[in-house]
Design an enzyme around this catalytic site. Sequence first.
Site, PDB file in Angstrom:
ATOM      1  CG  ASP A  39      -2.171   0.622   1.068  1.00 32.10           C
ATOM      2  OD1 ASP A  39      -2.285   1.474  -0.004  1.00 32.10           O
ATOM      3  OD2 ASP A  39      -3.274   0.910   1.899  1.00 32.10           O
ATOM      4  N   GLY A  40       0.177   2.006  -1.024  1.00 34.23           N
ATOM      5  CA  GLY A  40       0.918   3.643  -0.180  1.00 34.23           C
ATOM      6  C   GLY A  40       1.790   4.353  -1.864  1.00 34.23           C
ATOM      7  CG  HIS A  56       0.400   1.723  -9.555  1.00 36.24           C
ATOM      8  ND1 HIS A  56      -0.214   1.709  -7.601  1.00 36.24           N
ATOM      9  CD2 HIS A  56      -1.398   2.514 -10.037  1.00 36.24           C
ATOM     10  CE1 HIS A  56      -1.173   1.875  -7.740  1.00 36.24           C
ATOM     11  NE2 HIS A  56      -2.131   2.313  -8.767  1.00 36.24           N
ATOM     12  CG  LEU A 150       9.627 -17.176  -3.429  1.00 34.79           C
ATOM     13  CD1 LEU A 150       9.412 -17.317  -1.992  1.00 34.79           C
ATOM     14  CD2 LEU A 150       9.967 -16.469  -3.840  1.00 34.79           C
TER      15      LEU A 150
HETATM   16  C1  FPP Z   1      -2.101   0.118  -3.197  1.00 39.05           C
HETATM   17  O1  FPP Z   1      -1.461   0.851  -3.364  1.00 39.05           O
HETATM   18  C2  FPP Z   1      -1.930  -1.026  -3.835  1.00 39.05           C
HETATM   19  C3  FPP Z   1      -2.017  -1.158  -5.139  1.00 39.05           C
HETATM   20  C4  FPP Z   1      -3.815  -1.023  -5.487  1.00 39.05           C
HETATM   21  C5  FPP Z   1      -1.532  -1.565  -6.216  1.00 39.05           C
HETATM   22  C6  FPP Z   1      -0.140  -2.456  -5.635  1.00 39.05           C
HETATM   23  C7  FPP Z   1       0.380  -3.051  -7.102  1.00 39.05           C
HETATM   24  C8  FPP Z   1       2.395  -3.423  -7.380  1.00 39.05           C
HETATM   25  C9  FPP Z   1       2.426  -2.457  -5.685  1.00 39.05           C
HETATM   26  C10 FPP Z   1       2.612  -3.025  -8.360  1.00 39.05           C
HETATM   27  C11 FPP Z   1       1.980  -4.775  -8.409  1.00 39.05           C
HETATM   28  C12 FPP Z   1       3.051  -5.585  -9.697  1.00 39.05           C
HETATM   29  C13 FPP Z   1       2.382  -5.998 -10.433  1.00 39.05           C
HETATM   30  C14 FPP Z   1       4.020  -7.581 -10.797  1.00 39.05           C
HETATM   31  C15 FPP Z   1       1.310  -7.554 -10.169  1.00 39.05           C
HETATM   32  P1  FPP Z   1      -2.551   2.713  -3.374  1.00 39.05           P
HETATM   33  O2  FPP Z   1      -3.151   2.575  -4.917  1.00 39.05           O
HETATM   34  O3  FPP Z   1      -4.763   2.589  -2.925  1.00 39.05           O
HETATM   35  O4  FPP Z   1      -1.864   3.599  -2.082  1.00 39.05           O
HETATM   36  P2  FPP Z   1      -2.332   5.122  -2.166  1.00 39.05           P
HETATM   37  O5  FPP Z   1      -3.292   4.384  -0.575  1.00 39.05           O
HETATM   38  O6  FPP Z   1      -1.488   5.630  -1.449  1.00 39.05           O
HETATM   39  O7  FPP Z   1      -3.636   5.984  -2.333  1.00 39.05           O
END
Ligand code: FPP
Length: 259
Positions: A39-40, A56, A150
């Site tokens: 998250d974040g 992202h 893994l």
């Molecule tokens: C939440 O942060 C994050 C997500 C919804 C997406 C997570 C995805 C990745 C880290 C990349 C994944 C990679 C692959 C290879 C599939 P947020 O957008 O809600 O952050 P915020 O709370 O700060 O707005």
Amino acid sequence: MFNKIRLWKKQNNNSSTLRDNIEKIKKMPVPEHVAIIMDGNGRWAKKRALPRVAGHHEGMKVVRKITKLSNMLGIKALTLYAFSTENWKRPKNEVDYLMKLPEEFLGSFLPELIEENVQVRMIGYKDQLPIHTLNAIEKAIDDTKNNDGLVLNFALNYGSRAEIIDATVQVLNDYKSGILNESDINEELFSSYLMTSNLKDPDLLIRTSGEIRLSNFMLWQLAYSEFWFTDVLWPDFGEQHLLEAVEAFQNRQRRFGGV
Ligand code: FPP
């Protein structure tokens, strides 16, 4: 030139500290299954006046680092919450971008994952995924199916309540058709109807960015897991943070309801 030498020395010191820390952590049992709510990303981008998708993208690079380290530590499974069944409510451009990330990630790193003996898996509802996302994931699953290092398990279009309801309906159908008796229904059997049937429950849950909630993630499977929360935003999450979380896990006493 002088600055370059200083930078080189700093990097080398950092990597030898990291190596020492890895060795230290490996002396005690590591969690077999680590689950992470990444998250974040949005806040990371906002702080830099960048579009949310930049967060992202940076988060995707962290996935690579953390996968490599998890494998090095001897962690057996890493489940990453990459997209929830609720995330479809986000703006279309963000959803489209998130749906392209698995292709980009696997397009670049699948050879590395294969070489490192990582087995890719997925939990979540495949039906609603765009075909290009599904194809990339299924290719990776197929190309790595014989690997026994893994397990890198992507939770993609995953929602735990829906998973539990679906499992309940399947148990009910098997009961009605005589495959199951009432006395067969216990926790172990129910677990085997979940999407995680071939994985042990997570030992450790990590959530980044300071949010202290589960957001519909593995509600059944996390019943006895240790939780570790950090204010660090996912794109800033580095090897040292994973080591810190594992070390905290190693210092916990797990009693599973006993004394
Ligand atoms: C939440 O942060 C994050 C997500 C919804 C997406 C997570 C995805 C990745 C880290 C990349 C994944 C990679 C692959 C290879 C599939 P947020 O957008 O809600 O952050 P915020 O709370 O700060 O707005």
